[in-house]
Design a protein around this motif. Structure first.
Motif, mmCIF file in Angstrom:
data_model
loop_
_atom_site.group_PDB
_atom_site.id
_atom_site.type_symbol
_atom_site.label_atom_id
_atom_site.label_comp_id
_atom_site.label_asym_id
_atom_site.label_seq_id
_atom_site.Cartn_x
_atom_site.Cartn_y
_atom_site.Cartn_z
ATOM 1 N N GLN A 139 0.863 -1.178 0.000
ATOM 2 C CA GLN A 139 0.000 0.000 0.000
ATOM 3 C C GLN A 139 0.899 1.227 0.000
ATOM 4 O OE1 GLN A 139 -3.380 -0.126 -0.068
ATOM 5 N NE2 GLN A 139 -3.346 2.100 -0.250
ATOM 6 N N GLN A 172 -5.525 11.547 -3.832
ATOM 7 C CA GLN A 172 -6.795 11.715 -4.553
ATOM 8 C C GLN A 172 -6.615 12.754 -5.661
ATOM 9 O OE1 GLN A 172 -9.055 9.580 -3.625
ATOM 10 N NE2 GLN A 172 -10.353 10.217 -5.321
ATOM 11 N N PHE A 231 -5.319 11.286 -8.751
ATOM 12 C CA PHE A 231 -6.392 10.645 -9.514
ATOM 13 C C PHE A 231 -7.118 11.698 -10.375
ATOM 14 C CE2 PHE A 231 -9.681 7.731 -10.537
ATOM 15 C CZ PHE A 231 -10.838 8.484 -10.576
ATOM 16 N N TRP A 288 5.208 7.977 -6.383
ATOM 17 C CA TRP A 288 4.547 6.692 -6.096
ATOM 18 C C TRP A 288 5.556 5.565 -5.945
ATOM 19 C CZ3 TRP A 288 0.986 6.857 -10.999
ATOM 20 C CH2 TRP A 288 0.066 7.910 -10.873
ATOM 21 N N THR A 311 -2.705 1.541 -8.540
ATOM 22 C CA THR A 311 -4.142 1.795 -8.654
ATOM 23 C C THR A 311 -4.514 3.116 -7.993
ATOM 24 O OG1 THR A 311 -4.708 -0.532 -8.791
ATOM 25 C CG2 THR A 311 -6.408 0.921 -7.922
ATOM 26 N N LEU A 312 -5.436 3.846 -8.656
ATOM 27 C CA LEU A 312 -5.960 5.101 -8.076
ATOM 28 C C LEU A 312 -7.482 5.064 -8.195
ATOM 29 C CD1 LEU A 312 -3.322 6.010 -10.119
ATOM 30 C CD2 LEU A 312 -3.584 8.001 -8.683
ATOM 31 N N GLY A 313 -8.160 5.599 -7.206
ATOM 32 C CA GLY A 313 -9.623 5.671 -7.254
ATOM 33 C C GLY A 313 -10.267 4.415 -6.692
ATOM 34 N N SER A 320 -11.706 0.662 -5.965
ATOM 35 C CA SER A 320 -10.988 -0.618 -5.984
ATOM 36 C C SER A 320 -11.741 -1.617 -6.870
ATOM 37 C CB SER A 320 -10.791 -1.138 -4.565
ATOM 38 O OG SER A 320 -11.995 -1.643 -4.074
ATOM 39 N N HIS A 348 -7.206 2.023 -3.958
ATOM 40 C CA HIS A 348 -6.419 3.251 -4.130
ATOM 41 C C HIS A 348 -5.053 3.150 -3.420
ATOM 42 C CE1 HIS A 348 -5.836 7.519 -4.849
ATOM 43 N NE2 HIS A 348 -5.270 7.539 -3.655
ATOM 44 N N GLY A 349 -4.009 3.418 -4.164
ATOM 45 C CA GLY A 349 -2.652 3.415 -3.585
ATOM 46 C C GLY A 349 -1.995 2.046 -3.554
ATOM 47 N N ARG A 358 -11.966 4.088 -11.739
ATOM 48 C CA ARG A 358 -10.652 3.615 -11.267
ATOM 49 C C ARG A 358 -9.623 3.889 -12.360
ATOM 50 N NH1 ARG A 358 -7.831 -1.301 -12.414
ATOM 51 N NH2 ARG A 358 -6.305 -1.829 -10.806
ATOM 52 N N ASN A 369 -5.629 2.920 -13.510
ATOM 53 C CA ASN A 369 -4.498 2.030 -13.245
ATOM 54 C C ASN A 369 -3.340 2.448 -14.133
ATOM 55 O OD1 ASN A 369 -3.160 -0.670 -14.571
ATOM 56 N ND2 ASN A 369 -3.243 -0.678 -12.333
#
Ligand code: AKG
Ligand code: FE2
Length: 418
Positions: free
Chosen positions: A5, A11, A14, A72, A132-134, A136, A166-167, A193, A195
Motif C-alpha cells: 500500500q 486523490q 487521480f 509513487w 491503482t488510483l480511485g 478498488s 487506491h494506492g 478507477r 491504473n
C-alpha cells in the motif's frame, strides 16, 4: 508478485490524471470497454497495440506525470534515468506506462498477458509495476491454459483474486507473462478507477530511434564475441585440434550472420574490412567443413580428402595471416603516431626552453648595455672635468710665469764705457 500500500498516491493525483490525460476509447465487440493512454520515455517512438484494432502512437511522459510517478514508486528505489548510462539496470525507472481508466464497473479488461514483443516477457524477466488510483476493483490471476478456439482462458482452479484499491502497488515479474493471465472483471461499482501499469521496453519497435541505439550496442557485443570465437577456432585449428570445431563454427556462423543482419535483411559483406575478413573466415570454415563432409559421404579418396583439408588449412592460414598483418600494421601505425607525437612534444619543449633562454639573454644584454652606457657617461664626465682642470692648471702656470718674470730684477745694463 509483490503488493504494498503506497501512501503517497493521492486523490488529487487521480483527479489530475483523469482530467489531464488525453484518453483513448477502447471498444470491444459491442461497447466501450475502457479508456487508455500510452506514455513513453524521452526519445522513444514505440507505438502500443491494444488488441488488433487499436494502435496508439507514443507520447513522451509529461513532466507533471513523471513527478507523481516518481513519488509513487519512490519506495522501490528506481532512480536510474537512462539505461545507456547506468550500470545497474535493475535500478532503472520504468521507460513506459500503460494507463487505464475504468469509468464504471462496466469497464473491464479481459484475460490477457502483457506479452507484447516490446517487453520480451515470453523469453526473459519482464518487470511490470501497477499502481491503482480511485475505486478498488478485483484483479484476477490464473495459469495460462492451452488456447481453445483462440480464446485465452485460465486453467480451472488456478485463479487467484486480489482487491486492488487506491494506492495499491502490485507487481508481476519473471516469466509471469509467459505462464499466467490476468484480468479486471466487470464489477458493480459506479466509481471510476485508474491504473498505471509501468513497464520496461527491451526491444524497441521498428522505426523507433532507440531501436537503432540498442541494436548498435548489441551488434558491437556480438561482434566481439564472434571475433573471440573465430580467434579461438583458428588457434585450435593451427594446433591441430579439430574435435568439436565444426560445432563451434556452425553455431557461431549463425551468431555472426545475426550480427551482420540489419532490419531483418542480411547484409553480407557489409561493415569494416575486419568484419568482412571475419565473415570470410567463417564462410571458409563452413565451406571447408561442408566440403569435408561431402567428401566423406561420397567416400572419396583419401587424396581428395587430404587436398580439401590442406586447401582449407591454407585458406585459414591465409586469412589469419591477413588478420595478423592488419593487426601488425595497425600497431605499427599506432607506434609511429606515438613516436611522432613524442618527438613533437620534445621539440615543443625544446622550443619553449630556447625561447625562455632567449628572453633571459635579451634581459642580460639590455642590462649590460645600460651599465656600459652609464660607465661611458661617467667617463665622459670625468674627461670633461679633467680637461677643465688641465686648462685651469695651464692658466695658472701662465700666471705664475708672468708673475715670476715681473719679479725678477733686470740685469744691469752692460758696461759700455771703454
Ligand atoms: O487495471 C489493471 O489493474 C490491469 C491493467 C492491465 O492488465 C494492463 O494494462 O495490461
Ligand atoms: Fe495487463
Amino acid at each position: 508478485m509483490y503488493m504494498c500500500q503506497e501512501k503517497s498516491v493521492t486523490q488529487q493525483d487521480f483527479l489530475d490524471l483523469k482530467s489531464k490525460v488525453d484518453w483513448l476509447e477502447i471498444h470491444g465487440a459491442s461497447a466501450m470497454t475502457r479508456k487508455t493512454m500510452w506514455l513513453v520515455g524521452e526519445g522513444c517512438r514505440c507505438p502500443y497495440n491494444y488488441g488488433k484494432q487499436h494502435q496508439v502512437n507514443a507520447m513522451t511522459f509529461p513532466d507533471w506525470f513523471l513527478v507523481m510517478a516518481k513519488r509513487w514508486l519512490g519506495c522501490l528505489n528506481l532512480n536510474g534515468e537512462d539505461d545507456r548510462l547506468i550500470q545497474d539496470k535493475d535500478a532503472m525507472f520504468p521507460d513506459c506506462v500503460n494507463l487505464n481508466l475504468y469509468e464504471t464497473g462496466e469497464h473491464q479488461v479481459a484475460w490477457h498477458s502483457d506479452d507484447e514483443p516490446l517487453f520480451r516477457g515470453k523469453f526473459q524477466d519482464a518487470r511490470i509495476i501497477s499502481v491503482t488510483l480511485g475505486a478498488s476493483r478485483k484483479f484476477q490471476v490464473g495459469l495460462k491454459a492451452p488456447r481453445r478456439g483462440g480464446i485465452l482462458k485460465p486453467e480451472r482452479g488456478s485463479v487467484a483474486n486480489f482487491n486492488l484499491g487506491h494506492g495499491q502497488i502490485c507487481t508481476m515479474e519473471g516469466l509471469f507473462q509467459k505462464h499466467y493471465l490476468h484480468q479486471i472483471q466487470k464489477g458493480t461499482t459506479r466509481q471510476p478507477r485508474i491504473n498505471a501499469t509501468f513497464r520496461y521496453i527491451v526491444e524497441h519497435a521498428e522505426g523507433c530511434p532507440l531501436r537503432r541505439l540498442a541494436l548498435e550496442s548489441k551488434r558491437e557485443l556480438k561482434h566481439q564475441r564472434a571475433h573471440a570465437v573465430v580467434e579461438l577456432t583458428l588457434s585450435q585449428w593451427e594446433k591441430g585440434q579439430r574435435k568439436g570445431l565444426m560445432a563451434t563454427v556452425v553455431k557461431d556462423w549463425h551468431k555472426y550472420a545475426e550480427v551482420s543482419a540489419s532490419n531483418g535483411r542480411k547484409v553480407r559483406g557489409a561493415g569494416t574490412l575486419e568484419e568482412k575478413l571475419l565473415l570470410a573466415t567463417l564462410r571458409l570454415c563452413l565451406h571447408g567443413w561442408r566440403g569435408h563432409l561431402g567428401v566423406l559421404r561420397a567416400r572419396a579418396s583419401a587424396k581428395e580428402l587430404h587436398e580439401s583439408m590442406e586447401m582449407q588449412r591454407l585458406n585459414l592460414v591465409f586469412v589469419l595471416w591477413r588478420l595478423c598483418n592488419m593487426e601488425e600494421k595497425k600497431e605499427q601505425a599506432f607506434g609511429q603516431v606515438a613516436e611522432i607525437s613524442a618527438i613533437a612534444y620534445e621539440l615543443q619543449q625544446a622550443q619553449t626552453s630556447l625561447l625562455e633562454e632567449k628572453i633571459l639573454l635579451e634581459g642580460k644584454v639590455e642590462k649590460a648595455f645600460e651599465a656600459l652606457q652609464k660607465e661611458l657617461q661617467t667617463k665622459e664626465e670625468l674627461a670633461a672635468e679633467l680637461r677643465e682642470a688641465y686648462s685651469k692648471q695651464a692658466m695658472c702656470r701662465v700666471c705664475i710665469l708672468s708673475t715670476l718674470c715681473l719679479r725678477t730684477p733686470s740685469p744691469p745694463p752692460p758696461n759700455i764705457i771703454p
